[in-house]
Scaffold this motif. Sequence first.
Motif, PDB file in Angstrom:
ATOM      1  N   VAL A  19       0.834  -1.206   0.000  1.00 46.85           N
ATOM      2  CA  VAL A  19       0.000   0.000   0.000  1.00 46.85           C
ATOM      3  C   VAL A  19       0.867   1.254   0.000  1.00 46.85           C
ATOM      4  CG1 VAL A  19      -1.683   1.315   1.342  1.00 46.85           C
ATOM      5  CG2 VAL A  19      -1.948  -1.157   1.086  1.00 46.85           C
ATOM      6  N   ILE A  20       1.923   1.265   0.825  1.00 47.06           N
ATOM      7  CA  ILE A  20       2.810   2.426   0.890  1.00 47.06           C
ATOM      8  C   ILE A  20       3.512   2.640  -0.447  1.00 47.06           C
ATOM      9  CG2 ILE A  20       4.881   3.332   1.998  1.00 47.06           C
ATOM     10  CD1 ILE A  20       4.007   1.928   4.560  1.00 47.06           C
ATOM     11  N   VAL A  29       2.024   6.943  -6.772  1.00 45.98           N
ATOM     12  CA  VAL A  29       1.036   7.930  -7.217  1.00 45.98           C
ATOM     13  C   VAL A  29       1.547   9.343  -6.968  1.00 45.98           C
ATOM     14  CG1 VAL A  29      -1.279   8.843  -6.794  1.00 45.98           C
ATOM     15  CG2 VAL A  29      -0.904   6.371  -6.953  1.00 45.98           C
ATOM     16  N   ILE A  30       2.149   9.565  -5.791  1.00 49.94           N
ATOM     17  CA  ILE A  30       2.650  10.909  -5.462  1.00 49.94           C
ATOM     18  C   ILE A  30       3.770  11.313  -6.405  1.00 49.94           C
ATOM     19  CG2 ILE A  30       3.819  12.268  -3.696  1.00 49.94           C
ATOM     20  CD1 ILE A  30       2.287  10.657  -1.598  1.00 49.94           C
ATOM     21  N   ALA A  59       2.421   1.806  -3.403  1.00 52.71           N
ATOM     22  CA  ALA A  59       1.457   2.344  -4.368  1.00 52.71           C
ATOM     23  C   ALA A  59       1.215   3.832  -4.140  1.00 52.71           C
ATOM     24  CB  ALA A  59       0.139   1.566  -4.271  1.00 52.71           C
ATOM     25  N   ALA A  60       1.120   4.244  -2.869  1.00 56.93           N
ATOM     26  CA  ALA A  60       0.904   5.660  -2.574  1.00 56.93           C
ATOM     27  C   ALA A  60       2.094   6.499  -3.016  1.00 56.93           C
ATOM     28  CB  ALA A  60       0.643   5.846  -1.074  1.00 56.93           C
TER      29      ALA A  60
END
Length: 256
Positions: free
Chosen positions: A92-93, A99-100, A95-96
Amino acid sequence: MNDQWTRRVWPPADDAHTPGPAPGGPAPASGGAVPVAGGSASASGGAEPAPDDDLPPSAVWYGTPVEPPRRLPRWLHRLLVAGAAVAAAAAVIAAAVFVILSRGEAAPPTMVADPLAGVSYSLPSEWSEGMVAPVTGFTSVAARGDLATVMARPEVHVDPAGLAPAVRDLSDLYAKLLLHGDEVTVVDDRDVTIGGRPGHTRAVRAEYRDVVNQPAFMRVTLLTRPDGKSTVLLGLAHPDDPRSRADIETVMAGVH
């Protein structure tokens, strides 16, 4: 109860206690061995046990019991669960972060350079530069589809004191040529300074009596130039909506 109905218990009795023949049955031969089921007589006169004589009846019929598989230790089970949770959190981290970083590396806004009009300006998202016909007098154009448009062209020298009357005349001319509104209302009329250049702007809203055409918006801005000439900026939105108005304001406010 008669002896022939007495049931044997497991394990089998020793040879010394082997019961004799049933009443009325043949007697064993003298000096011979007593036959045993599943076994054979030995040379010494004793009975040789069968291979399954040491197993209980259930093992003979169903086979030797198999030890069940060992369960994972509790500490190992907890370790595996914790490892899976850590892996999911890491995904999850990641993927975030992706995106950023993708947003941070987005392409810069499109710039329109118009040396003839003496201006350049950046475009909002979903806007693109277009081609203009030379007969219009405009030298650059940008649009968001057919919803909003901004055009620029050079103009002759206009004295700062005459900017407001010149913008009023231009607004009336373009309203007649482009809007054809049944009712045209002035919604903004003021002096401005954009990119260090004094100027004047005027905005109108056109409405129509028919049920087909929606209201339209138009803004005309006239800016002075360091070389003594002027620049005309024309913005159009049809239909008139807040986003189109905001995009036109953003483009004109970013002129330099």
